[in-house]
Structures are given as C-alpha cells and as structure tokens.
Design an enzyme around this catalytic site. Structure first.
Site, PDB file in Angstrom:
ATOM      1  N   ASP A   1      -7.954   3.821   0.868  1.00 44.14           N
ATOM      2  CA  ASP A   1      -7.123   4.270   1.983  1.00 44.14           C
ATOM      3  C   ASP A   1      -8.012   4.685   3.160  1.00 44.14           C
ATOM      4  OD1 ASP A   1      -5.336   5.468   3.662  1.00 44.14           O
ATOM      5  OD2 ASP A   1      -4.472   6.801   2.156  1.00 44.14           O
TER       6      ASP A   1
ATOM      7  N   CYS B   1       0.861  -1.187   0.000  1.00 49.74           N
ATOM      8  CA  CYS B   1       0.000   0.000   0.000  1.00 49.74           C
ATOM      9  C   CYS B   1       0.898   1.237   0.000  1.00 49.74           C
ATOM     10  CB  CYS B   1      -0.977  -0.026   1.176  1.00 49.74           C
ATOM     11  SG  CYS B   1      -0.209  -0.028   2.809  1.00 49.74           S
TER      12      CYS B   1
ATOM     13  N   CYS C   1      -1.518   0.642   7.427  1.00 46.03           N
ATOM     14  CA  CYS C   1      -2.956   0.316   7.499  1.00 46.03           C
ATOM     15  C   CYS C   1      -3.317  -0.885   6.621  1.00 46.03           C
ATOM     16  CB  CYS C   1      -3.811   1.519   7.094  1.00 46.03           C
ATOM     17  SG  CYS C   1      -3.565   2.995   8.098  1.00 46.03           S
ATOM     18  N   ARG C   2      -3.484  -0.668   5.328  1.00 45.24           N
ATOM     19  CA  ARG C   2      -4.063  -1.699   4.469  1.00 45.24           C
ATOM     20  C   ARG C   2      -3.180  -2.924   4.272  1.00 45.24           C
ATOM     21  NH1 ARG C   2      -4.993   2.296  -0.348  1.00 45.24           N
ATOM     22  NH2 ARG C   2      -3.147   3.149   0.690  1.00 45.24           N
ATOM     23  N   SER C   3      -1.942  -2.716   3.790  1.00 39.81           N
ATOM     24  CA  SER C   3      -1.145  -3.908   3.460  1.00 39.81           C
ATOM     25  C   SER C   3      -0.745  -4.729   4.686  1.00 39.81           C
ATOM     26  CB  SER C   3       0.067  -3.561   2.584  1.00 39.81           C
ATOM     27  OG  SER C   3       0.993  -2.739   3.252  1.00 39.81           O
TER      28      SER C   3
ATOM     29  N   ASN D   1       2.203   1.405   4.499  1.00 37.53           N
ATOM     30  CA  ASN D   1       2.483   0.126   5.188  1.00 37.53           C
ATOM     31  C   ASN D   1       2.181   0.195   6.690  1.00 37.53           C
ATOM     32  OD1 ASN D   1       5.253  -2.115   5.867  1.00 37.53           O
ATOM     33  ND2 ASN D   1       3.257  -2.680   5.092  1.00 37.53           N
TER      34      ASN D   1
HETATM   35  P1  4NP Z   1      -1.830   2.731   4.142  1.00 42.52           P
HETATM   36  O1  4NP Z   1      -2.473   4.079   4.737  1.00 42.52           O
HETATM   37  O2  4NP Z   1      -1.253   3.102   2.799  1.00 42.52           O
HETATM   38  O3  4NP Z   1      -3.004   1.844   4.044  1.00 42.52           O
HETATM   39  O4  4NP Z   1      -0.790   2.302   5.143  1.00 42.52           O
HETATM   40  C1  4NP Z   1      -1.779   5.291   4.783  1.00 42.52           C
HETATM   41  C2  4NP Z   1      -0.952   5.557   5.849  1.00 42.52           C
HETATM   42  C3  4NP Z   1      -0.284   6.762   5.901  1.00 42.52           C
HETATM   43  C4  4NP Z   1      -0.451   7.684   4.896  1.00 42.52           C
HETATM   44  C5  4NP Z   1      -1.283   7.407   3.833  1.00 42.52           C
HETATM   45  C6  4NP Z   1      -1.937   6.202   3.779  1.00 42.52           C
HETATM   46  N1  4NP Z   1       0.203   8.931   4.966  1.00 42.52           N
HETATM   47  O5  4NP Z   1       0.013   9.749   4.070  1.00 42.52           O
HETATM   48  O6  4NP Z   1       0.963   9.166   5.903  1.00 42.52           O
END
Ligand code: 4NP
Length: 152
Positions: free
Chosen positions: A122, A8, A13-15, A11
């Site tokens: 996201d 993602c 939340c989703r992945s 790294n």
């Molecule tokens: P992820 O979520 O890609 O699912 O881990 C996010 C975590 C942090 C950010 C964006 C998405 N960020 O912009 O910091």
C-alpha cells in the site's frame, strides 16, 4: 471474452494503476480481455484516483483520469474469470466472500520474478517512490497475466 478484476483496499491507488497498465499490456498483445478494478473498502467510492498515482502514471505515458473508485460486490465473481488481489489482506477478504470455484489469486503471483506470496504494498501513506515501486510491480505482473491469458 475473458474478464479480469483487480482489487486493492481503497481502489484509488494500486488496483486502478494496475487496471490502466494491464489494459494497455493486453491491448498491445492483441488480447480481447475486459479489465476493471475495485476496492474491498468503500470509503473512496466515486472518487478519482489518488493524484500521486495519476502523476506517476502520466509520467510514464498512462492516462488514469477516467477512473472512479468502486467497492467490490460479491455478485461480480460470477462475471469475472480472474479476481486478482494486490495484497494478502485483500486476498483473504475476497476469498471470504467468494463462491466455490471462483479464481481469486494474488496479482503478483503472475510475476515469475516475484517471491512467493509477494504483495503490491500500500503506497497511500508513503511518497512518490512508493508509487513508482507500485508501477514497476504492476508492469511486471501485467506481463505475466498477459502470458497466462494467451495460454488459457
Ligand atoms: P489502495 O490504497 O488500496 O491502493 O487504493 C489505499 C487508499 C486508501 C486507503 C488505504 C489504502 N485508506 O485507508 O483510505
């Protein structure tokens, strides 16, 4: 042994949620597959999973406490059979650095009930419901990945 990397943006939340769920799904089916995850961005490298992701996982019986975020390294393509992106932006980012022949796809493309090009959205700027939606999506896609790996 097969190796799958889930990717993602951050790294956190989703992945990593997908990693925990897919690892259990594969183990339950007796499939010997190594699963890890990474982000295309490195801002959160070294950090644990987002606490909202950890809370949803815990509520549904998964333990994400050992996760630490990492940025995806293009050298890893050579060491993975499948690299699965959570959304189209991350798919594009991965394909831009992938060597020829790398198998890079959208994670939800393995969910037969998901529409074409479906993403895991996201959840970072939303609330608990977004994380619950992510859990449901990654459970369905993990089932599809397991079926695929049983046949390939
Ligand atoms: P992820 O979520 O890609 O699912 O881990 C996010 C975590 C942090 C950010 C964006 C998405 N960020 O912009 O910091």
């Amino acid at each position: 042994m097969k190796r799958v990397c889930l990717v993602c943006l951050g790294n956190i939340c989703r992945s990593p949620m997908a990693e925990v769920v897919l690892r259990r799904t594969l183990a339950e089916r007796g499939l010997d597959v190594e699963v890890d995850s990474a982000g295309t961005g490195g801002w959160h490298a070294g950090e644990p999973m987002d606490e909202r992701a950890l809370a949803i996982l815990a509520d549904y019986g998964y333990d994400g406490s050992s996760h630490r975020a990492r940025r995806f390294d293009s050298a890893w393509f050579a060491e993975r059979d499948l690299v699965l992106a959570m959304d189209r932006d991350n798919l594009r980012a991965l394909r831009a650095i992938a060597p020829p022949g790398a198998d890079v796809r959208l994670f939800r493309s393995f969910d037969p009930a998901a529409p074409e090009d479906a993403e895991v959205p996201d959840p970072y700027y939303g609330g608990r419901q977004g994380f619950l939606d992510v859990l449901r999506m990654v459970e369905a896609a993990s089932d599809g990945v397991a079926k695929y790996l049983e046949d390939h």
